[in-house]
Design a protein around this motif. Structure first.
Motif, PDB file in Angstrom:
ATOM      1  N   GLY A   1      -1.612   5.401   2.354  1.00  0.00           N
ATOM      2  CA  GLY A   1      -0.274   5.958   2.379  1.00  0.00           C
ATOM      3  C   GLY A   1       0.262   5.964   3.790  1.00  0.00           C
ATOM      4  N   ILE A   2       1.570   6.130   3.940  1.00  0.00           N
ATOM      5  CA  ILE A   2       2.204   6.040   5.240  1.00  0.00           C
ATOM      6  C   ILE A   2       2.745   7.396   5.666  1.00  0.00           C
ATOM      7  CG2 ILE A   2       4.009   4.861   6.551  1.00  0.00           C
ATOM      8  CD1 ILE A   2       3.763   2.641   4.370  1.00  0.00           C
ATOM      9  N   VAL A   3       3.535   8.027   4.829  1.00  0.00           N
ATOM     10  CA  VAL A   3       4.113   9.314   5.169  1.00  0.00           C
ATOM     11  C   VAL A   3       3.058  10.417   5.134  1.00  0.00           C
ATOM     12  CG1 VAL A   3       5.810  11.043   4.503  1.00  0.00           C
ATOM     13  CG2 VAL A   3       6.353   8.615   4.310  1.00  0.00           C
ATOM     14  N   GLY A   4       2.212  10.412   4.118  1.00  0.00           N
ATOM     15  CA  GLY A   4       1.233  11.469   3.924  1.00  0.00           C
ATOM     16  C   GLY A   4       0.375  11.781   5.136  1.00  0.00           C
TER      17      GLY A   4
ATOM     18  N   GLU B   1       8.550  15.358  -0.998  1.00  0.00           N
ATOM     19  CA  GLU B   1       8.084  16.649  -1.508  1.00  0.00           C
ATOM     20  C   GLU B   1       6.674  16.547  -2.074  1.00  0.00           C
ATOM     21  OE1 GLU B   1       9.517  19.836  -4.864  1.00  0.00           O
ATOM     22  OE2 GLU B   1      11.060  19.005  -3.536  1.00  0.00           O
ATOM     23  N   GLU B   2       6.354  15.414  -2.718  1.00  0.00           N
ATOM     24  CA  GLU B   2       4.990  15.223  -3.219  1.00  0.00           C
ATOM     25  C   GLU B   2       3.988  15.196  -2.078  1.00  0.00           C
ATOM     26  OE1 GLU B   2       4.653  12.660  -7.163  1.00  0.00           O
ATOM     27  OE2 GLU B   2       6.004  11.695  -5.735  1.00  0.00           O
ATOM     28  N   HIS B   3       4.343  14.507  -0.983  1.00  0.00           N
ATOM     29  CA  HIS B   3       3.457  14.485   0.178  1.00  0.00           C
ATOM     30  C   HIS B   3       3.285  15.885   0.759  1.00  0.00           C
ATOM     31  CE1 HIS B   3       2.617  10.244   0.572  1.00  0.00           C
ATOM     32  NE2 HIS B   3       3.901   9.946   0.516  1.00  0.00           N
ATOM     33  N   LEU B   4       4.363  16.661   0.779  1.00  0.00           N
ATOM     34  CA  LEU B   4       4.293  18.017   1.309  1.00  0.00           C
ATOM     35  C   LEU B   4       3.361  18.876   0.457  1.00  0.00           C
ATOM     36  CD1 LEU B   4       5.363  20.135   3.340  1.00  0.00           C
ATOM     37  CD2 LEU B   4       7.203  20.607   1.703  1.00  0.00           C
TER      38      LEU B   4
ATOM     39  N   PHE C   1       0.785  -1.214   0.000  1.00  0.00           N
ATOM     40  CA  PHE C   1       0.000   0.000   0.000  1.00  0.00           C
ATOM     41  C   PHE C   1       0.827   1.279   0.000  1.00  0.00           C
ATOM     42  CE2 PHE C   1      -3.063  -3.095   1.696  1.00  0.00           C
ATOM     43  CZ  PHE C   1      -4.108  -2.880   0.804  1.00  0.00           C
ATOM     44  N   ALA C   2       2.154   1.161   0.101  1.00  0.00           N
ATOM     45  CA  ALA C   2       2.994   2.361   0.021  1.00  0.00           C
ATOM     46  C   ALA C   2       2.811   2.991  -1.351  1.00  0.00           C
ATOM     47  CB  ALA C   2       4.453   2.007   0.255  1.00  0.00           C
ATOM     48  N   HIS C   3       2.606   4.276  -1.385  1.00  0.00           N
ATOM     49  CA  HIS C   3       2.277   4.952  -2.636  1.00  0.00           C
ATOM     50  C   HIS C   3       3.445   5.051  -3.597  1.00  0.00           C
ATOM     51  CE1 HIS C   3      -1.659   7.284  -1.598  1.00  0.00           C
ATOM     52  NE2 HIS C   3      -1.859   6.031  -1.847  1.00  0.00           N
ATOM     53  N   GLY C   4       4.652   5.064  -3.084  1.00  0.00           N
ATOM     54  CA  GLY C   4       5.786   5.316  -3.957  1.00  0.00           C
ATOM     55  C   GLY C   4       5.952   6.791  -4.256  1.00  0.00           C
ATOM     56  N   LYS C   5       5.339   7.656  -3.430  1.00  0.00           N
ATOM     57  CA  LYS C   5       5.498   9.093  -3.624  1.00  0.00           C
ATOM     58  C   LYS C   5       6.726   9.589  -2.873  1.00  0.00           C
ATOM     59  CE  LYS C   5       0.673  10.280  -4.471  1.00  0.00           C
ATOM     60  NZ  LYS C   5      -0.491  11.086  -4.022  1.00  0.00           N
ATOM     61  N   THR C   6       7.179  10.780  -3.246  1.00  0.00           N
ATOM     62  CA  THR C   6       8.336  11.376  -2.578  1.00  0.00           C
ATOM     63  C   THR C   6       7.870  12.241  -1.413  1.00  0.00           C
ATOM     64  OG1 THR C   6       8.341  13.392  -3.911  1.00  0.00           O
ATOM     65  CG2 THR C   6       9.484  11.470  -4.820  1.00  0.00           C
TER      66      THR C   6
ATOM     67  N   LYS D   1       0.922  17.902  -1.448  1.00  0.00           N
ATOM     68  CA  LYS D   1      -0.459  17.452  -1.250  1.00  0.00           C
ATOM     69  C   LYS D   1      -1.021  17.965   0.069  1.00  0.00           C
ATOM     70  CE  LYS D   1      -3.357  13.308  -1.109  1.00  0.00           C
ATOM     71  NZ  LYS D   1      -3.369  11.817  -1.175  1.00  0.00           N
ATOM     72  N   SER D   2      -0.202  17.978   1.115  1.00  0.00           N
ATOM     73  CA  SER D   2      -0.662  18.423   2.430  1.00  0.00           C
ATOM     74  C   SER D   2      -0.955  19.921   2.461  1.00  0.00           C
ATOM     75  CB  SER D   2       0.401  18.098   3.491  1.00  0.00           C
ATOM     76  OG  SER D   2       0.645  16.711   3.567  1.00  0.00           O
ATOM     77  N   LEU D   3      -0.337  20.680   1.537  1.00  0.00           N
ATOM     78  CA  LEU D   3      -0.497  22.135   1.532  1.00  0.00           C
ATOM     79  C   LEU D   3      -1.453  22.636   0.448  1.00  0.00           C
ATOM     80  CD1 LEU D   3       3.266  23.095   1.981  1.00  0.00           C
ATOM     81  CD2 LEU D   3       1.476  23.257   3.730  1.00  0.00           C
ATOM     82  N   ARG D   4      -2.056  21.729  -0.306  1.00  0.00           N
ATOM     83  CA  ARG D   4      -2.831  22.162  -1.468  1.00  0.00           C
ATOM     84  C   ARG D   4      -4.067  22.983  -1.095  1.00  0.00           C
ATOM     85  NH1 ARG D   4      -5.036  16.258  -3.549  1.00  0.00           N
ATOM     86  NH2 ARG D   4      -6.307  15.732  -1.722  1.00  0.00           N
ATOM     87  N   ARG D   5      -4.596  22.833   0.128  1.00  0.00           N
ATOM     88  CA  ARG D   5      -5.747  23.652   0.545  1.00  0.00           C
ATOM     89  C   ARG D   5      -5.357  25.118   0.683  1.00  0.00           C
ATOM     90  NH1 ARG D   5      -6.722  22.605   6.976  1.00  0.00           N
ATOM     91  NH2 ARG D   5      -8.214  24.282   6.583  1.00  0.00           N
ATOM     92  N   ILE D   6      -4.046  25.386   0.879  1.00  0.00           N
ATOM     93  CA  ILE D   6      -3.563  26.763   0.999  1.00  0.00           C
ATOM     94  C   ILE D   6      -3.278  27.352  -0.376  1.00  0.00           C
ATOM     95  CG2 ILE D   6      -1.835  28.261   2.060  1.00  0.00           C
ATOM     96  CD1 ILE D   6      -3.672  26.803   4.044  1.00  0.00           C
TER      97      ILE D   6
END
Length: 339
Positions: free
Chosen positions: A311-314, A144-147, A137-142, A149-154
């Motif tokens: 995802g795990i890191v996200g 920076e990609e998680h970061l 289930f790990a996405h294989g994202k980096t 995604k986490s900030l996209r509401r801003i």
């Protein structure tokens, strides 16, 4: 849709290469993941209904499962390469009155933060049942990609591109700047950005950006990403305090006004994640620092959550950023009420 004004023929070539890499990556990932699932299911059936494998059978399973997981990881890296080709064209400067997030970091750390959210090769944890589930289930994202995604509401995230870089990491949009005027351009972007996020890399450029951000923008609009080890954090903390005092003294001599620079908190110990959370993605950051006021700072540690199928890191990063983003939104509402 064309990419940032790139000529149509180059845009088509780029998209064609990206599509081929993406299809190849998906196939390799599917083969590796399904093979690992088949081997693990076969082993589970043997343990439950036949006999516990020993000796040669167990060694065979370990070898086959390692090869399958390696194949799956390589597939994810191929998908990452496809995304890097898609993001390889620099973006243009954002227009006025458009919300965006400015992400600042040391160029040298792009390589480590550009790695994917997968297991280290031949990790012993890969062969446990929980390790297999994590890998599936790990996405294989980096990171920076998680970061992003986490900030996209801003708002969309932009950053300064590494000079001469042909294939940048995936995540924030890259702006190319002149080596002679980059400080003025970054300072201008700080003033316009809705939020500034700075990774605490103790490089001359990042230290200058931190000092400039503390003076240029409201503290509520600044978020710091703490590195994953105490030595790096303390180096940044010590060097930045020296530069902040120097700037405060220079401002007082020039204007006669006192500017109280912020103080970074002391963090007793910063430990890298261990045990089952030893994924490459979990070592990008260890905590988030935000500032309710110029004299107050708060820390939210980046702690891996229990197994997350999305995802795990996200999810862990989003949880650490939540108080900092709430601090920004509360500040914006306060400012709006006074206007």
């Amino acid at each position: 849709m064309n990419i940032s004004g790139v000529p149509n023929f180059l845009d088509k070539m780029l998209r064609g290469r990206t599509e081929r890499l993406a299809i190849t990556g998906l196939l390799i990932t599917a083969i590796g993941t399904s093979s690992s699932a088949i081997f693990s299911w076969h082993l589970l059936l043997q343990i439950l209904y036949i006999e516990k494998p020993t000796g040669l059978k167990w060694a065979t399973y370990m070898i086959l499962n390692t090869l399958s997981l390696w194949t799956s990881n390589e597939g994810r890296r191929t998908l990452l390469l496809a995304r890097r080709h898609r993001a390889s064209m620099p973006i243009s400067m954002p227009v006025e009155d458009v919300n965006f997030v400015l992400y600042l970091r040391g160029f040298k750390e792009d390589a480590s933060r550009g790695d994917t959210e997968i297991f280290a090769p031949l990790s012993i944890h890969q062969h446990s049942p929980l390790g297999l589930i994590y890998s599936l289930f790990a996405h294989g994202k980096t990171g920076e990609e998680h970061l992003v995604k986490s900030l996209r509401r801003i708002g969309p995230v932009i950053t300064v591109g590494t000079p001469g870089e042909k294939l940048p990491p995936v995540g924030a949009g890259r702006l190319q700047m002149s080596p002679h005027s980059w400080q003025d351009e970054v300072r201008n972007l700080m003033r316009r950005a809705r939020l500034v996020v700075l990774a605490m890399d103790p490089t001359p450029g990042t230290l200058w950006e931190f000092v400039e951000a503390t003076y240029t923008i409201a503290p509520q609009r600044l978020i710091l990403l703490v590195p994953p080890d105490s030595k790096t954090y303390e180096t940044f903390r010590r060097m930045s305090h020296k530069l902040l005092r120097k700037k405060s003294t220079a401002l007082f001599r020039r204007t006669g006004k006192r500017w109280p620079p912020p103080k970074l908190p002391y963090i007793p110990s910063i430990e890298r994640p261990t045990s089952m959370s030893q994924l490459s993605g979990t070592t990008f950051y260890s905590a988030v620092i935000h500032f309710p006021s110029i004299r107050e700072s708060r820390i939210n540690k980046f702690e891996p959550l229990p197994l997350e199928i999305f995802g795990i890191v996200g999810p862990s990063l989003q949880k650490a950023l939540r108080p900092a983003l709430k601090n920004l939104l509360d500040f914006e509402r306060t400012v709006a009420r006074h206007h």
